[in-house]
Design a protein around this motif. Sequence first.
Motif, mmCIF file in Angstrom:
data_model
loop_
_atom_site.group_PDB
_atom_site.id
_atom_site.type_symbol
_atom_site.label_atom_id
_atom_site.label_comp_id
_atom_site.label_asym_id
_atom_site.label_seq_id
_atom_site.Cartn_x
_atom_site.Cartn_y
_atom_site.Cartn_z
ATOM 1 N N LEU A 1 0.620 -2.347 -7.129
ATOM 2 C CA LEU A 1 0.196 -0.943 -6.553
ATOM 3 C C LEU A 1 -1.164 -1.288 -5.507
ATOM 4 O O LEU A 1 -0.958 -0.859 -4.281
ATOM 5 N N MET A 2 -2.055 -1.995 -6.078
ATOM 6 C CA MET A 2 -3.351 -2.347 -5.355
ATOM 7 C C MET A 2 -2.819 -3.292 -4.158
ATOM 8 O O MET A 2 -3.292 -3.209 -3.045
ATOM 9 N N ARG A 3 -2.125 -4.291 -4.235
ATOM 10 C CA ARG A 3 -1.411 -5.056 -3.317
ATOM 11 C C ARG A 3 -0.746 -4.296 -2.163
ATOM 12 O O ARG A 3 -0.653 -4.662 -0.792
ATOM 13 N N GLN A 4 -0.244 -3.115 -2.588
ATOM 14 C CA GLN A 4 0.500 -2.481 -1.394
ATOM 15 C C GLN A 4 -0.328 -1.604 -0.353
ATOM 16 O O GLN A 4 0.028 -1.369 0.652
ATOM 17 N N GLU A 5 -1.634 -1.200 -0.915
ATOM 18 C CA GLU A 5 -2.519 -0.553 -0.426
ATOM 19 C C GLU A 5 -3.356 -1.522 0.651
ATOM 20 O O GLU A 5 -3.262 -2.702 0.444
ATOM 21 N N ASP A 6 -3.949 -1.283 1.764
ATOM 22 C CA ASP A 6 -4.873 -1.877 2.671
ATOM 23 C C ASP A 6 -6.126 -2.515 2.068
ATOM 24 O O ASP A 6 -6.390 -1.693 1.000
ATOM 25 N N GLY A 7 -6.527 -3.530 2.269
ATOM 26 C CA GLY A 7 -7.717 -3.799 1.777
ATOM 27 C C GLY A 7 -7.633 -5.337 0.956
ATOM 28 O O GLY A 7 -6.728 -5.800 0.992
ATOM 29 N N ASN A 8 -8.854 -5.622 0.543
ATOM 30 C CA ASN A 8 -8.913 -6.822 -0.121
ATOM 31 C C ASN A 8 -8.793 -6.759 -1.567
ATOM 32 O O ASN A 8 -9.171 -5.913 -2.209
ATOM 33 N N LEU A 9 -7.628 -7.406 -1.751
ATOM 34 C CA LEU A 9 -7.337 -7.053 -3.504
ATOM 35 C C LEU A 9 -8.449 -7.639 -4.409
ATOM 36 O O LEU A 9 -8.602 -7.049 -5.500
ATOM 37 N N TYR A 10 -9.103 -8.747 -3.945
ATOM 38 C CA TYR A 10 -10.130 -9.000 -5.104
ATOM 39 C C TYR A 10 -11.266 -7.994 -5.046
ATOM 40 O O TYR A 10 -11.808 -7.902 -6.252
ATOM 41 N N GLU A 11 -11.564 -7.501 -4.124
ATOM 42 C CA GLU A 11 -12.637 -6.580 -4.192
ATOM 43 C C GLU A 11 -12.188 -5.130 -4.975
ATOM 44 O O GLU A 11 -12.924 -4.633 -5.851
ATOM 45 N N LYS A 12 -10.759 -4.922 -4.784
ATOM 46 C CA LYS A 12 -10.489 -3.576 -5.740
ATOM 47 C C LYS A 12 -10.331 -4.098 -7.032
ATOM 48 O O LYS A 12 -10.649 -3.399 -7.946
ATOM 49 N N VAL A 13 -9.901 -5.390 -7.523
ATOM 50 C CA VAL A 13 -9.876 -5.727 -8.831
ATOM 51 C C VAL A 13 -11.385 -6.089 -9.414
ATOM 52 O O VAL A 13 -11.610 -5.375 -10.618
ATOM 53 N N SER A 14 -12.281 -6.457 -8.802
ATOM 54 C CA SER A 14 -13.624 -6.513 -9.210
ATOM 55 C C SER A 14 -14.205 -5.205 -9.239
ATOM 56 O O SER A 14 -15.061 -4.863 -10.155
ATOM 57 N N ALA A 15 -13.796 -4.187 -8.439
ATOM 58 C CA ALA A 15 -14.360 -2.647 -8.594
ATOM 59 C C ALA A 15 -13.924 -2.322 -9.917
ATOM 60 O O ALA A 15 -14.589 -1.391 -10.437
ATOM 61 N N VAL A 16 -12.723 -2.498 -10.407
ATOM 62 C CA VAL A 16 -12.293 -2.228 -11.614
ATOM 63 C C VAL A 16 -13.222 -2.530 -12.679
ATOM 64 O O VAL A 16 -13.288 -1.823 -13.728
ATOM 65 N N PHE A 17 -13.331 -3.637 -12.625
ATOM 66 C CA PHE A 17 -14.321 -4.340 -13.800
ATOM 67 C C PHE A 17 -15.559 -4.043 -13.664
ATOM 68 O O PHE A 17 -16.465 -4.107 -14.434
#
Length: 137
Positions: A121-137
């Motif tokens: 789901l994160m990959r389908q949104e625009d933006g950097n996947l690494y930043e989104k995952v690091s924001a979760v942690f």
Amino acid sequence: MHALLQEMIHYVNGLESGAGRDPEKLLEYETRYDQILERALAEYADVPCSDYYRDGFNLATRLKGYRDSHLLFLHDSRIPATNTLSERLLRNIKRKQNQAVSLRSNKSLEFLCDSMSVLFLMRQEDGNLYEKVSAVF
């Protein structure tokens, strides 16, 4: 049955988004579906299947038992006609399981599936996947 299912899928995929389904056409599809199943089960009643070749009989009984579930895509536009997306996503997990993942319980499998779906789901949104995952942690 295969040709009928293909015809139903092409009918549903050929509809424009938001277009209504023709009730007479749906009734025709359901009637043909039932006729094919009745014919198959009648043939197995005349010549019973052996213990070694039960696949066709088992398929016919499953198609009859789960008829409403199998034909739900005809009536509900939210249901996809095929499950190719889910098969593609599960193929990735199955490949990883054979290569490197050791799943010792169903709970670890649930965690893996949850994390894979979140990443998808994160990959389908625009933006950097690494930043989104690091924001979760």
